[in-house]
Each structure stands twice: as structure tokens, then as C-alpha cells.
Design a protein around this motif. Structure first.
Motif, PDB file in Angstrom:
ATOM      1  N   SER A  36     -20.318 -68.839  -1.910  1.00  0.00           N
ATOM      2  CA  SER A  36     -20.968 -67.444  -2.295  1.00  0.00           C
ATOM      3  C   SER A  36     -20.472 -66.693  -3.387  1.00  0.00           C
ATOM      4  O   SER A  36     -21.019 -66.158  -4.424  1.00  0.00           O
ATOM      5  N   VAL A  37     -19.068 -67.047  -3.993  1.00  0.00           N
ATOM      6  CA  VAL A  37     -18.396 -66.584  -4.819  1.00  0.00           C
ATOM      7  C   VAL A  37     -19.075 -67.289  -6.382  1.00  0.00           C
ATOM      8  O   VAL A  37     -19.415 -66.722  -7.171  1.00  0.00           O
ATOM      9  N   ALA A  38     -18.956 -68.664  -6.190  1.00  0.00           N
ATOM     10  CA  ALA A  38     -19.628 -69.206  -7.373  1.00  0.00           C
ATOM     11  C   ALA A  38     -20.978 -68.805  -7.701  1.00  0.00           C
ATOM     12  O   ALA A  38     -21.348 -68.435  -8.674  1.00  0.00           O
ATOM     13  N   THR A  39     -22.007 -68.532  -6.484  1.00  0.00           N
ATOM     14  CA  THR A  39     -23.369 -68.320  -6.773  1.00  0.00           C
ATOM     15  C   THR A  39     -23.438 -66.838  -7.584  1.00  0.00           C
ATOM     16  O   THR A  39     -24.077 -66.733  -8.561  1.00  0.00           O
ATOM     17  N   ALA A  40     -22.607 -65.965  -7.002  1.00  0.00           N
ATOM     18  CA  ALA A  40     -22.644 -64.761  -7.616  1.00  0.00           C
ATOM     19  C   ALA A  40     -22.059 -64.715  -8.902  1.00  0.00           C
ATOM     20  O   ALA A  40     -22.658 -64.060 -10.061  1.00  0.00           O
ATOM     21  N   ALA A  41     -20.934 -65.324  -9.159  1.00  0.00           N
ATOM     22  CA  ALA A  41     -20.178 -65.450 -10.429  1.00  0.00           C
ATOM     23  C   ALA A  41     -21.111 -65.968 -11.590  1.00  0.00           C
ATOM     24  O   ALA A  41     -21.220 -65.907 -12.555  1.00  0.00           O
ATOM     25  N   ILE A  42     -21.665 -67.167 -11.320  1.00  0.00           N
ATOM     26  CA  ILE A  42     -22.621 -68.094 -12.178  1.00  0.00           C
ATOM     27  C   ILE A  42     -23.778 -67.254 -12.570  1.00  0.00           C
ATOM     28  O   ILE A  42     -23.886 -67.141 -13.506  1.00  0.00           O
ATOM     29  N   GLU A  43     -24.087 -66.432 -11.534  1.00  0.00           N
ATOM     30  CA  GLU A  43     -25.367 -65.766 -11.879  1.00  0.00           C
ATOM     31  C   GLU A  43     -25.097 -64.643 -12.742  1.00  0.00           C
ATOM     32  O   GLU A  43     -25.757 -64.298 -14.053  1.00  0.00           O
ATOM     33  N   ARG A  44     -23.790 -63.927 -12.674  1.00  0.00           N
ATOM     34  CA  ARG A  44     -23.512 -62.999 -13.597  1.00  0.00           C
ATOM     35  C   ARG A  44     -22.909 -63.450 -14.884  1.00  0.00           C
ATOM     36  O   ARG A  44     -23.383 -62.869 -16.089  1.00  0.00           O
ATOM     37  N   ALA A  45     -22.165 -64.501 -14.872  1.00  0.00           N
ATOM     38  CA  ALA A  45     -22.058 -65.367 -16.289  1.00  0.00           C
ATOM     39  C   ALA A  45     -23.105 -65.728 -16.869  1.00  0.00           C
ATOM     40  O   ALA A  45     -23.101 -65.494 -18.341  1.00  0.00           O
ATOM     41  N   ALA A  46     -24.159 -66.287 -16.305  1.00  0.00           N
ATOM     42  CA  ALA A  46     -25.214 -66.617 -17.097  1.00  0.00           C
ATOM     43  C   ALA A  46     -25.984 -65.434 -17.603  1.00  0.00           C
ATOM     44  O   ALA A  46     -26.614 -65.801 -18.904  1.00  0.00           O
ATOM     45  N   ALA A  47     -25.987 -64.261 -16.875  1.00  0.00           N
ATOM     46  CA  ALA A  47     -26.662 -63.142 -17.588  1.00  0.00           C
ATOM     47  C   ALA A  47     -25.918 -62.644 -18.655  1.00  0.00           C
ATOM     48  O   ALA A  47     -26.391 -61.975 -19.780  1.00  0.00           O
ATOM     49  N   ALA A  48     -24.690 -63.097 -19.012  1.00  0.00           N
ATOM     50  CA  ALA A  48     -23.741 -62.674 -20.026  1.00  0.00           C
ATOM     51  C   ALA A  48     -23.821 -63.628 -21.124  1.00  0.00           C
ATOM     52  O   ALA A  48     -23.196 -63.359 -22.133  1.00  0.00           O
ATOM     53  N   ALA A  58     -13.702 -64.650 -11.066  1.00  0.00           N
ATOM     54  CA  ALA A  58     -14.171 -65.930 -11.537  1.00  0.00           C
ATOM     55  C   ALA A  58     -15.031 -65.689 -12.840  1.00  0.00           C
ATOM     56  O   ALA A  58     -14.898 -66.868 -13.379  1.00  0.00           O
ATOM     57  N   VAL A  59     -15.852 -64.804 -12.955  1.00  0.00           N
ATOM     58  CA  VAL A  59     -16.341 -64.660 -14.243  1.00  0.00           C
ATOM     59  C   VAL A  59     -15.599 -64.645 -15.455  1.00  0.00           C
ATOM     60  O   VAL A  59     -15.917 -65.318 -16.479  1.00  0.00           O
ATOM     61  N   ASP A  60     -14.494 -64.040 -15.549  1.00  0.00           N
ATOM     62  CA  ASP A  60     -13.474 -63.770 -16.300  1.00  0.00           C
ATOM     63  C   ASP A  60     -13.003 -65.316 -16.715  1.00  0.00           C
ATOM     64  O   ASP A  60     -12.680 -65.664 -17.786  1.00  0.00           O
ATOM     65  N   VAL A  61     -12.670 -66.146 -15.590  1.00  0.00           N
ATOM     66  CA  VAL A  61     -12.165 -67.332 -15.773  1.00  0.00           C
ATOM     67  C   VAL A  61     -13.105 -68.249 -16.273  1.00  0.00           C
ATOM     68  O   VAL A  61     -12.846 -69.086 -17.349  1.00  0.00           O
ATOM     69  N   LEU A  62     -14.298 -68.231 -15.992  1.00  0.00           N
ATOM     70  CA  LEU A  62     -15.308 -69.011 -16.524  1.00  0.00           C
ATOM     71  C   LEU A  62     -15.626 -68.619 -17.950  1.00  0.00           C
ATOM     72  O   LEU A  62     -15.790 -69.661 -18.907  1.00  0.00           O
ATOM     73  N   THR A  63     -15.448 -67.614 -18.283  1.00  0.00           N
ATOM     74  CA  THR A  63     -15.542 -67.211 -19.550  1.00  0.00           C
ATOM     75  C   THR A  63     -14.355 -67.845 -20.804  1.00  0.00           C
ATOM     76  O   THR A  63     -14.844 -68.336 -21.716  1.00  0.00           O
ATOM     77  N   GLU A  64     -13.133 -67.720 -19.897  1.00  0.00           N
ATOM     78  CA  GLU A  64     -12.142 -68.612 -21.003  1.00  0.00           C
ATOM     79  C   GLU A  64     -12.521 -69.853 -20.896  1.00  0.00           C
ATOM     80  O   GLU A  64     -12.306 -70.785 -21.886  1.00  0.00           O
TER      81      GLU A  64
END
Length: 260
Positions: free
Chosen positions: A48-60, A245-251
Motif C-alpha cells: 500500500s505504501v509502495a503503490t501510493a508513494a510511487i504514484e506520487r513520485a511518478a506524478a512529480a 517514501a517519496v522523499d527517499v525515492l527522490t534521493e
């Protein structure tokens, strides 16, 4: 556009992925979580965290993709309980390294394990280096949920920093994500308060750890106090988990081993 890599065709993955692509594997477990939570708890939170974070990160603008969740993992600390499905340490390590080998056949160069089960953490650390050494990928692991121990504030139970399994934080997250899977009439407090005052020994982030099975502390296999958990608290924890998770994926997306 879907960010689930499994929904693409093989040729489509070759076109969609590149050297800057980040592939994320949620890792969870299928294991006992007391009488009040489902076996799928860790995988549910990680996915659930992965799906939401990836969607948000991809949108960014991040080039990030989600692989299917790895659910059968190292859960032998709960092997005494019916329903727990686990693999050995050697099997999980080999599986993680084999996944890295497979990812290395794609154009992607970054592989992330977003982990929802503490029993996987040590092996993930070993796997990161093995995959790096054998297959040349940039490898990362990160925790899935922000799961705090109840500190006794307002309606929170006081878990004395020991709420690590099926307690306040984890139960609140599942109540937010899948309340239909939670039976709070069966929730019971099991906090090992006799070790709370120890200076060095503990579970996470302490000077020294000890080997344990989840029924060492009580027959329900709970280590914490789920009785004060709420869906509202779970929503706060879930939002914090996704933002982190979004912050970490960005880094991760900009990480390099050497100075550019």
C-alpha cells in the motif's frame, strides 16, 4: 499510466525503462500477527505504501516502477503459529539476489526493496551488497511504514518503546487500510515491561539485541499494545509513511557512488 511493471509486455518494459529508472519491490511477510490482525499485515502495509508513494513520485517526474510484492519471506520467529508461511534465510537471500540478476537484464540500474517486515532487514542488507557485487546494480532498502510505539499521550497506550509487532502502530495502519480484516475484540496488550528499563538490551536501535520468538513474551505472539489503535491514527501514520517514501525515492533517483 500504470506504474506496475507486471502490467506491461516484455517489449514494453525495454522501451519504458532506462538507466535512470527505479524499480521498487515491496517485501512483506505472511505471518502470525496475534489473534486480531491478518497474516498479510506486513505485505499489505508494504504494498500500500509502495503503490501510493510511487504514484506520487511518478506524478512529480520520477521514473519509478513497482514490481510485485514478495510475500513469502523470513518469518521463522512466528513459525510456531498456524498460518505463518516462511522460507529459510538461505532461500530468501538467494531469491533476492536472483531478483537482482533479473532486474540487471533490463535497462534499469536502480533496485529498491521497500520492506514491511523486520525479520527481513538483516538479509536485505546482505543482499544489497551481493546484488551490487554480482550484477552491478545500485541497490537500496528502506522501511515501509512509519510505525511508532504508543507513548501514552492522550488515547495512546504506553508501549515503553517496545511496540514492535501487532501493537499500536501496526494495528492502526491496518485499521486504516483494511478495517474489515481487524478484530479488535481479540486485541490484547502484551508489552514486555520487565525489559523496558534495560539500558543496552532491546529490539531496534539498541546497543545489543537478543534472539527471540514472538511467543517468548506471551501466547498471543503480540509484542505491544493494540488496544488503543484507531483508524484515524493509522491514517496519520500512512500519510507519514508515503511522504517519507517519496522523499527517499527522490534521493535514490539522483544517487551516485562517486562524486559527479
Amino acid at each position: 499510466m500504470s506504474r506496475l511493471l507486471a502490467e506491461l509486455s516484455g517489449p514494453a518494459t525495454a522501451r519504458a525503462l532506462g538507466p535512470d529508472s527505479v524499480l521498487v519491490v515491496p517485501t512483506g511477510a505472511m505471518e502470525h500477527h496475534g489473534p486480531h490482525l491478518p497474516l498479510v499485515t506486513d505485505s499489505l502495509i508494504a504494498e500500500s505504501v509502495a503503490t501510493a508513494a510511487i504514484e506520487r513520485a511518478a506524478a512529480a517526474g520520477l521514473d519509478v516502477w513497482q514490481l510485485p510484492t514478495l510475500t513469502y519471506t523470513k518469518s521463522d520467529e512466528h513459525s510456531w503459529a498456524s498460518g505463518t508461511m516462511w522460507v529459510s534465510a538461505s532461500t530468501l537471500l538467494a531469491t533476492l539476489v536472483d531478483l537482482g540478476r533479473s532486474v540487471a537484464t533490463t535497462p534499469a540500474r536502480r533496485l529498491v526493496f521497500l520492506n514491511g517486515h523486520g525479520g527481513n532487514t538483516a538479509l536485505l542488507g546482505v543482499a544489497l551488497r551481493e546484488i551490487r557485487r554480482l550484477h552491478g546494480l545500485m541497490t537500496f532498502s528502506m522501511p515501509a511504514g512509519v510505525q511508532i510505539a504508543g507513548a501514552g499521550h492522550e488515547d495512546e497506550p504506553d508501549e515503553h518503546g517496545l511496540g514492535i509487532h501487532a501493537g499500536y502502530g501496526e494495528t492502526s495502519l491496518v485499521m486504516h487500510l483494511r478495517p474489515d480484516l481487524v478484530d479488535m475484540t481479540r486485541a490484547r496488550r502484551t508489552v514486555p515491561e520487565h525489559i523496558a528499563a534495560m539500558t543496552h538490551l532491546g529490539f531496534n536501535g539498541t546497543t545489543a539485541q537478543f534472539g527471540w520468538l514472538s511467543n517468548d513474551f506471551g501466547p498471543d505472539g503480540v509484542i505491544g499494545d493494540p488496544t488503543g489503535a484507531t483508524a484515524a491514527a493509522g491514517a496519520v501514520l500512512f500519510d507519514a509513511s508515503v511522504r517519507r517514501a517519496v522523499d527517499v525515492l527522490t534521493e535514490i533517483a539522483s544517487f551516485t557512488h562517486r562524486t559527479p
